[in-house]
Design an enzyme around this catalytic site. Structure first.
Site, mmCIF file in Angstrom:
data_model
loop_
_atom_site.group_PDB
_atom_site.id
_atom_site.type_symbol
_atom_site.label_atom_id
_atom_site.label_comp_id
_atom_site.label_asym_id
_atom_site.label_seq_id
_atom_site.Cartn_x
_atom_site.Cartn_y
_atom_site.Cartn_z
ATOM 1 N N GLU A 67 0.270 -6.492 -10.368
ATOM 2 C CA GLU A 67 1.103 -5.911 -11.417
ATOM 3 C C GLU A 67 0.350 -5.873 -12.742
ATOM 4 O O GLU A 67 0.399 -4.874 -13.474
ATOM 5 C CB GLU A 67 2.388 -6.706 -11.578
ATOM 6 C CG GLU A 67 3.302 -6.134 -12.651
ATOM 7 C CD GLU A 67 4.582 -6.922 -12.837
ATOM 8 O OE1 GLU A 67 5.202 -6.778 -13.901
ATOM 9 O OE2 GLU A 67 4.954 -7.680 -11.918
ATOM 10 N N ASP A 113 0.860 -1.184 0.000
ATOM 11 C CA ASP A 113 0.000 0.000 0.000
ATOM 12 C C ASP A 113 0.896 1.234 0.000
ATOM 13 O O ASP A 113 1.729 1.401 0.891
ATOM 14 C CB ASP A 113 -0.898 -0.006 1.242
ATOM 15 C CG ASP A 113 -2.036 0.999 1.147
ATOM 16 O OD1 ASP A 113 -1.802 2.115 0.628
ATOM 17 O OD2 ASP A 113 -3.154 0.681 1.577
ATOM 18 N N LYS A 147 -0.466 9.978 0.468
ATOM 19 C CA LYS A 147 -0.507 11.288 1.116
ATOM 20 C C LYS A 147 0.669 11.435 2.079
ATOM 21 O O LYS A 147 1.008 10.505 2.805
ATOM 22 C CB LYS A 147 -1.831 11.465 1.853
ATOM 23 C CG LYS A 147 -3.049 11.493 0.936
ATOM 24 C CD LYS A 147 -4.333 11.711 1.722
ATOM 25 C CE LYS A 147 -5.541 11.734 0.777
ATOM 26 N NZ LYS A 147 -6.827 11.916 1.506
#
Length: 226
Positions: free
Chosen positions: A208, A131, A135
């Site tokens: 992917e 992940d 931000k």
């Protein structure tokens, strides 16, 4: 700065679509048989009955890469950790269908298992498409931070390899910045082509493939433990 090694909190969903009856049976019957023990020190002898090269995958998704490597290297031992229920079911299906006897799974935080391994126990550590937490305020949640990397470095034997794959440009830049600060890892790349081309023995996962369909570039990083 706090990071996953100190926060010890798993974010996001833990389960997705409802499991079918056969999938539930895998969780009830196969998972207990191949789960990493809940407590105590662990090594290849305790998990597999003999000393052999040990690999560890952090967040194995649905287990495609883990199963491919385990099938490719039947004399090696593999541990995979994944908190997502449906991903664990996917890995269990690979283990069952490919008759893999050299895989152990942990449904939960990979760091809880890593820290129970002896220092220098691992030949490979894999972190594929983690992940990205794009931000800036969430950067502390990224697995590529010095806390987790200190642990990975301790558990890798000298000459062992840390493999990282990502299709997120923020995570790519972040990883290069953090890893370039590490004197205990050597980047195994001599040119841009080396981290733009998937190395041999590194299969394409569904994550992917999904990234490729979206037109994303994918970066492949290999680091040797010094």
């Amino acid at each position: 700065m706090n990071d996953p090694s100190t926060i010890r909190r798993l974010y996001g969903r833990r389960s997705g679509h409802k499991l079918r009856q056969g999938q539930s049976a895998l969780l009830e019957e196969l998972l207990p048989a191949i789960s990493v023990p809940d407590s105590g020190p662990i090594d290849s002898t305790r998990l597999f009955g003999s000393e052999r090269p040990l690999h560890f995958e952090i967040g194995f998704g649905s287990g495609e890469h883990l199963a491919y490597r385990a099938d490719l290297l039947p004399d090696h031992a593999f541990i995979g950790a994944e908190p997502f229920l449906n991903g664990v079911v996917g890995a269990l299906m690979h283990v069952r269908d490919q008759h893999l006897t050299n895989v152990r799974l942990h449904m939960g935080d990979a760091l809880d298992v890593l820290e129970r391994l002896p220092d220098g126990a691992l030949s490979f550590v894999y972190l594929l498409h983690p992940d990205p937490w794009p931000k800036a305020r969430h950067a502390k949640r990224r697995m590529v931070n010095h806390g987790p990397l200190d642990l990975i470095a301790a558990k890798l034997k000298p000459g062992g390899e840390f493999r990282l794959g990502t299709d997120d440009p923020v995570y790519c830049r972040w990883s290069m910045m953090v890893m370039n600060q590490r004197p205990d890892f050597e980047w195994l790349a001599e040119s841009a082509k080396d981290f733009l081309t998937r190395p041999g023995g590194w299969p394409e996962t569904r994550y992917e493939a999904k990234a490729r369909r979206k037109g994303h570039e994918v970066w492949y990083f290999r680091y040797r433990r010094i």
